[in-house]
Design an enzyme around this catalytic site. Structure first.
Site, PDB file in Angstrom:
ATOM      1  N   ALA A  23       0.800  -1.220   0.000  1.00 55.71           N
ATOM      2  CA  ALA A  23       0.000   0.000   0.000  1.00 55.71           C
ATOM      3  C   ALA A  23       0.839   1.280   0.000  1.00 55.71           C
ATOM      4  O   ALA A  23       0.392   2.312  -0.499  1.00 55.71           O
ATOM      5  CB  ALA A  23      -0.941  -0.013   1.198  1.00 55.71           C
ATOM      6  N   PRO A  32      -4.951   5.869   0.956  1.00 51.23           N
ATOM      7  CA  PRO A  32      -4.339   5.599   2.263  1.00 51.23           C
ATOM      8  C   PRO A  32      -3.914   4.144   2.403  1.00 51.23           C
ATOM      9  O   PRO A  32      -4.516   3.253   1.795  1.00 51.23           O
ATOM     10  CB  PRO A  32      -5.454   5.930   3.268  1.00 51.23           C
ATOM     11  CG  PRO A  32      -6.709   6.014   2.493  1.00 51.23           C
ATOM     12  CD  PRO A  32      -6.369   6.232   1.059  1.00 51.23           C
ATOM     13  N   ASP A  33      -2.853   3.903   3.201  1.00 48.92           N
ATOM     14  CA  ASP A  33      -2.479   2.503   3.452  1.00 48.92           C
ATOM     15  C   ASP A  33      -3.319   1.966   4.610  1.00 48.92           C
ATOM     16  O   ASP A  33      -4.314   2.588   5.008  1.00 48.92           O
ATOM     17  CB  ASP A  33      -0.959   2.353   3.668  1.00 48.92           C
ATOM     18  CG  ASP A  33      -0.459   3.063   4.916  1.00 48.92           C
ATOM     19  OD1 ASP A  33      -1.289   3.527   5.718  1.00 48.92           O
ATOM     20  OD2 ASP A  33       0.772   3.149   5.088  1.00 48.92           O
ATOM     21  N   ILE A 104      -4.701  -3.471  -4.805  1.00 44.68           N
ATOM     22  CA  ILE A 104      -5.849  -3.862  -5.615  1.00 44.68           C
ATOM     23  C   ILE A 104      -6.327  -2.700  -6.481  1.00 44.68           C
ATOM     24  O   ILE A 104      -7.434  -2.703  -6.995  1.00 44.68           O
ATOM     25  CB  ILE A 104      -7.004  -4.366  -4.696  1.00 44.68           C
ATOM     26  CG1 ILE A 104      -7.365  -3.310  -3.627  1.00 44.68           C
ATOM     27  CG2 ILE A 104      -6.611  -5.666  -4.013  1.00 44.68           C
ATOM     28  CD1 ILE A 104      -8.531  -3.704  -2.727  1.00 44.68           C
ATOM     29  N   CYS A 128     -20.283 -11.719 -11.447  1.00 42.01           N
ATOM     30  CA  CYS A 128     -21.533 -12.209 -10.874  1.00 42.01           C
ATOM     31  C   CYS A 128     -21.275 -13.573 -10.227  1.00 42.01           C
ATOM     32  O   CYS A 128     -20.675 -14.455 -10.853  1.00 42.01           O
ATOM     33  CB  CYS A 128     -22.594 -12.332 -11.961  1.00 42.01           C
ATOM     34  SG  CYS A 128     -24.060 -13.207 -11.374  1.00 42.01           S
ATOM     35  N   CYS A 149     -26.300  -8.431 -10.662  1.00 41.49           N
ATOM     36  CA  CYS A 149     -26.173  -8.754 -12.082  1.00 41.49           C
ATOM     37  C   CYS A 149     -27.563  -8.739 -12.727  1.00 41.49           C
ATOM     38  O   CYS A 149     -28.581  -8.894 -12.043  1.00 41.49           O
ATOM     39  CB  CYS A 149     -25.566 -10.150 -12.200  1.00 41.49           C
ATOM     40  SG  CYS A 149     -25.350 -10.731 -13.889  1.00 41.49           S
ATOM     41  N   SER A 190       4.247  -3.220   5.070  1.00 44.77           N
ATOM     42  CA  SER A 190       4.637  -3.515   6.459  1.00 44.77           C
ATOM     43  C   SER A 190       5.067  -4.967   6.598  1.00 44.77           C
ATOM     44  O   SER A 190       5.575  -5.360   7.629  1.00 44.77           O
ATOM     45  CB  SER A 190       3.461  -3.222   7.388  1.00 44.77           C
ATOM     46  OG  SER A 190       2.375  -4.081   7.066  1.00 44.77           O
ATOM     47  N   ASN A 212      11.031   1.384   2.802  1.00 44.67           N
ATOM     48  CA  ASN A 212       9.778   1.600   3.531  1.00 44.67           C
ATOM     49  C   ASN A 212       9.960   2.748   4.513  1.00 44.67           C
ATOM     50  O   ASN A 212      11.007   2.886   5.119  1.00 44.67           O
ATOM     51  CB  ASN A 212       9.394   0.317   4.291  1.00 44.67           C
ATOM     52  CG  ASN A 212       7.912   0.229   4.541  1.00 44.67           C
ATOM     53  OD1 ASN A 212       7.133   0.241   3.594  1.00 44.67           O
ATOM     54  ND2 ASN A 212       7.503   0.172   5.784  1.00 44.67           N
TER      55      ASN A 212
END
Ligand code: OAD
Length: 238
Positions: A23, A32-33, A104, A128, A149, A190, A212
């Protein structure tokens, strides 16, 4: 030579780099993470976010799940940041073999990377649960409440929720890239979530770079540790 210079030199000398990120790669794009002080898990909700984005919660309270998900996990206007762009450039130059991400948000692909291994899925893909018809993010954003759907089935994001396993094909692919990497760059994560974090144990080389902002439990295992903003580090490669 400071650590950022050492990093740039390592990258210049290699044509078999693999990046493993989380993230922290997308915070500079306004997403935001999870575990930073202003991250998603340190805000107050009716239920802990880890509970809301779990499989059983999704099954039992889909309305509540989607209220949180649409509000906190979708950033359709986010743009790739320096790190996404620099990684895409390294791939085009033939130096970077794969981006393995826990994110994601689809920002690596938006930046131009083509070999992106998404361990936790993508908000851009939805399907679906009954007829498996595919839907993009717009369908989710534009639905009132739980997206349905046209066949009457419920639409689920192609995102790995808590209590769900990772796709074994995706995992295997990630392991293979990590096993064969010359340099493994770990950035903006993390390293708290398994099995994703455990993948880095497959690395066999001696050029493990960890970038990091905050310290991680793996800093001691890395050959080069840079506790700084990842965009600042990657801007040296653009
Ligand atoms: P975390 O929020 O756990 O960690 C993000 C890390 O990035 C933190 O250690 C920050 O210090 C660091 N960071 C933030 N901004 C940075 C910046 N600009 N430069 C450098 N470092 C920065 O996020 P992840 O490790 O990705 O899973 O979390 C792993 C998984 O936990 C996520 O994929 C998600 C979550 O539950 C699922 O949703 C399945």
């Amino acid at each position: 030579m400071d650590n950022i210079d050492k990093f740039v030199q390592l990258v210049q000398e290699s044509d078999n780099i693999v990046f493993f990120g989380g993230a922290g790669v997308s915070t500079e794009s306004g997403i935001p993470d999870f575990r930073s002080p202003d991250g998603l898990y340190n805000q107050k909700y009716k239920y802990p976010p880890e509970t809301i984005i779990s499989h059983s919660f999704y099954q039992r309270y889909p309305e509540e799940f989607y209220r949180f998900y649409k509000d906190k996990m979708l950033y359709p206007d986010a743009k790739p940041g320096i790190t996404h762009l620099a990684l895409a450039k390294l791939e085009k130059e033939g130096k970077l073999k794969a981006v393995i991400t826990q994110n994601i948000d689809g920002l690596h692909q938006k930046a131009g990377s083509s070999n992106v291994i998404e361990l936790h899925g993508s908000v851009l893909r939805n399907y679906c649960e009954r007829c498996h018809k595919f839907y993009g993010i717009d369908k989710i954003i534009n639905s009132e409440g739980v997206p349905m759907c046209e066949c009457g089935g419920r639409i689920k994001p192609d995102v790995v929720l808590y209590e769900e396993g990772l796709d074994s094909y995706v995992l295997e692919k990630a392991v293979n890239y990590i096993k064969n990497a010359d340099i493994l760059i770990i950035g903006g994560t993390s390293l708290a979530v398994y099995p994703a974090a455990g993948l880095i144990d497959y690395y066999r080389g001696n050029k493990l770079v960890l970038i990091n902002k905050s310290e991680t439990s793996r800093d001691a295992h890395a050959n080069l540790v840079i506790n700084d903003a990842i965009g600042k580090v990657f801007s040296q490669l653009l």
